[in-house]
Design an enzyme around this catalytic site. Sequence first.
Site, short mmCIF file in Angstrom:
data_model
loop_
_atom_site.label_atom_id
_atom_site.label_comp_id
_atom_site.label_asym_id
_atom_site.label_seq_id
_atom_site.Cartn_x
_atom_site.Cartn_y
_atom_site.Cartn_z
N LYS A 126 0.81 -1.22 0.00
CA LYS A 126 0.00 0.00 0.00
C LYS A 126 0.84 1.27 0.00
CE LYS A 126 -3.89 -2.23 2.12
NZ LYS A 126 -4.98 -2.22 3.08
N ASP A 150 -9.74 2.39 3.05
CA ASP A 150 -9.67 1.52 4.23
C ASP A 150 -10.18 2.19 5.49
OD1 ASP A 150 -8.63 -0.80 3.15
OD2 ASP A 150 -6.54 -0.16 3.40
P1 NDP Z 1 1.90 -3.80 6.31
O1 NDP Z 1 2.79 -4.81 5.68
O2 NDP Z 1 1.95 -2.38 5.87
O3 NDP Z 1 2.17 -3.81 7.91
C1 NDP Z 1 2.22 -5.02 8.60
C2 NDP Z 1 2.37 -4.74 10.09
O4 NDP Z 1 2.30 -6.01 10.73
C3 NDP Z 1 3.69 -4.11 10.52
O5 NDP Z 1 3.45 -3.25 11.60
C4 NDP Z 1 4.52 -5.33 10.97
O6 NDP Z 1 5.46 -5.04 11.99
C5 NDP Z 1 3.43 -6.19 11.58
N1 NDP Z 1 3.73 -7.62 11.59
C6 NDP Z 1 3.87 -8.46 10.54
N2 NDP Z 1 4.08 -9.72 10.97
C7 NDP Z 1 4.07 -9.67 12.33
C8 NDP Z 1 4.23 -10.64 13.35
N3 NDP Z 1 4.44 -11.92 13.05
N4 NDP Z 1 4.16 -10.24 14.65
C9 NDP Z 1 3.92 -8.95 14.93
N5 NDP Z 1 3.79 -7.97 14.03
C10 NDP Z 1 3.85 -8.33 12.73
O7 NDP Z 1 0.41 -4.41 6.18
P2 NDP Z 1 -0.99 -3.67 6.02
O8 NDP Z 1 -1.08 -2.58 7.03
O9 NDP Z 1 -1.24 -3.35 4.60
O10 NDP Z 1 -2.04 -4.85 6.39
C11 NDP Z 1 -2.04 -5.39 7.67
C12 NDP Z 1 -3.16 -6.42 7.85
O11 NDP Z 1 -4.44 -5.82 7.74
C13 NDP Z 1 -3.13 -7.55 6.82
O12 NDP Z 1 -3.37 -8.75 7.51
C14 NDP Z 1 -4.26 -7.22 5.89
O13 NDP Z 1 -4.82 -8.37 5.30
C15 NDP Z 1 -5.26 -6.58 6.84
N6 NDP Z 1 -6.19 -5.64 6.18
C16 NDP Z 1 -7.52 -5.93 6.10
C17 NDP Z 1 -8.41 -5.06 5.51
C18 NDP Z 1 -9.86 -5.38 5.47
O14 NDP Z 1 -10.56 -4.84 4.62
N7 NDP Z 1 -10.37 -6.19 6.34
C19 NDP Z 1 -7.98 -3.80 4.89
C20 NDP Z 1 -6.57 -3.56 5.07
C21 NDP Z 1 -5.72 -4.47 5.66
P3 NDP Z 1 7.01 -4.59 11.64
O15 NDP Z 1 6.93 -3.11 11.40
O16 NDP Z 1 7.74 -4.96 12.87
O17 NDP Z 1 7.41 -5.38 10.43
#
Ligand code: NDP
Length: 264
Positions: A64, A100
């Site tokens: 994104k 979103d």
């Molecule tokens: P990003 O990749 O931008 O961010 C992911 C975040 O998750 C970061 O803060 C990362 O931390 C953290 N993270 C990843 N893996 C782990 C883990 N194992 N333990 C702890 N923290 C973790 O993703 P998005 O913001 O685009 O999306 C996030 C989630 O939201 C997804 O699962 C997506 O499917 C869902 N979503 C659902 C929507 C809906 O319509 N229902 C709409 C938008 C998103 P770090 O910075 O440490 O890497």
Amino acid sequence: MAQLFSIFGDPVSHSRSPLMHNSVFKNLNYKACYTRTHLLDGSRLKETFFSLGLSGANVTVPHKEAAFNACDEVRGFAKTVGVVNTLVNENGKLIGYNTDADGFMYAIEEFKDIQNILILGAGGTAKALCARFLQEVIKVSVINRSEGRLTYFKELGSLCYSWDSYATHKYDLVVNTTSAGLKDEELPAPKEIIDDILANTTFVADAIYGKLTPFLKLAQAKGLTFKDGADMLLGQGVLANELFVDSMLQREDIQKEMKKSFLL
Ligand code: NDP
């Protein structure tokens, strides 16, 4: 000629967006088809979008922020947050939007008196939600695995924690925006932190949909009121579809058809 739309992400096979948008197109006789594109390298988003001849697209994890950078022009709330989840091809120009945050506001309408929210995660979704909550004058705190990504939230005036600096506070709502639990069985933070967070909140939400994440399972076991990301998905999808069809369809009709696709 029928228009083509797609969702970009990694992973993307779980996405319900094709089902939702195709349900609208098919049942409201709009000549278009919506597919999915597994994109590993976010820097190739723009070239892939145009080489597929797309009229529009949605963008999901983890592209994104790359989508924001790929746009020729960004409009509305996406400009505030630097995060784009909806792309429209406007005369060969890539226009970016964010649906979103408003989708999530729709999803939590049923939770009353939300004044204090904790966001788990600091990625694109967290940024969008944080900025939107602040517009509603809701107090926002953020906890993330890595410290570096917290800068944006600190600058907005949010209380920020890494796993090491976490301290107990009371919240009305805790929302998981990490991708922990999406394709694994992980919690968004170490269990002792999650236990403490869940002991101090009224409502719980997860952006992940289509499965009960380990985080939501724990909330359920503790008897808390919770919801997964399905309504957020619906809310953002309706707004994205409106942009795709350039307001040729009524919002109520789009919503009705999309909702039906959730039963499939
Ligand atoms: P990003 O990749 O931008 O961010 C992911 C975040 O998750 C970061 O803060 C990362 O931390 C953290 N993270 C990843 N893996 C782990 C883990 N194992 N333990 C702890 N923290 C973790 O993703 P998005 O913001 O685009 O999306 C996030 C989630 O939201 C997804 O699962 C997506 O499917 C869902 N979503 C659902 C929507 C809906 O319509 N229902 C709409 C938008 C998103 P770090 O910075 O440490 O890497």
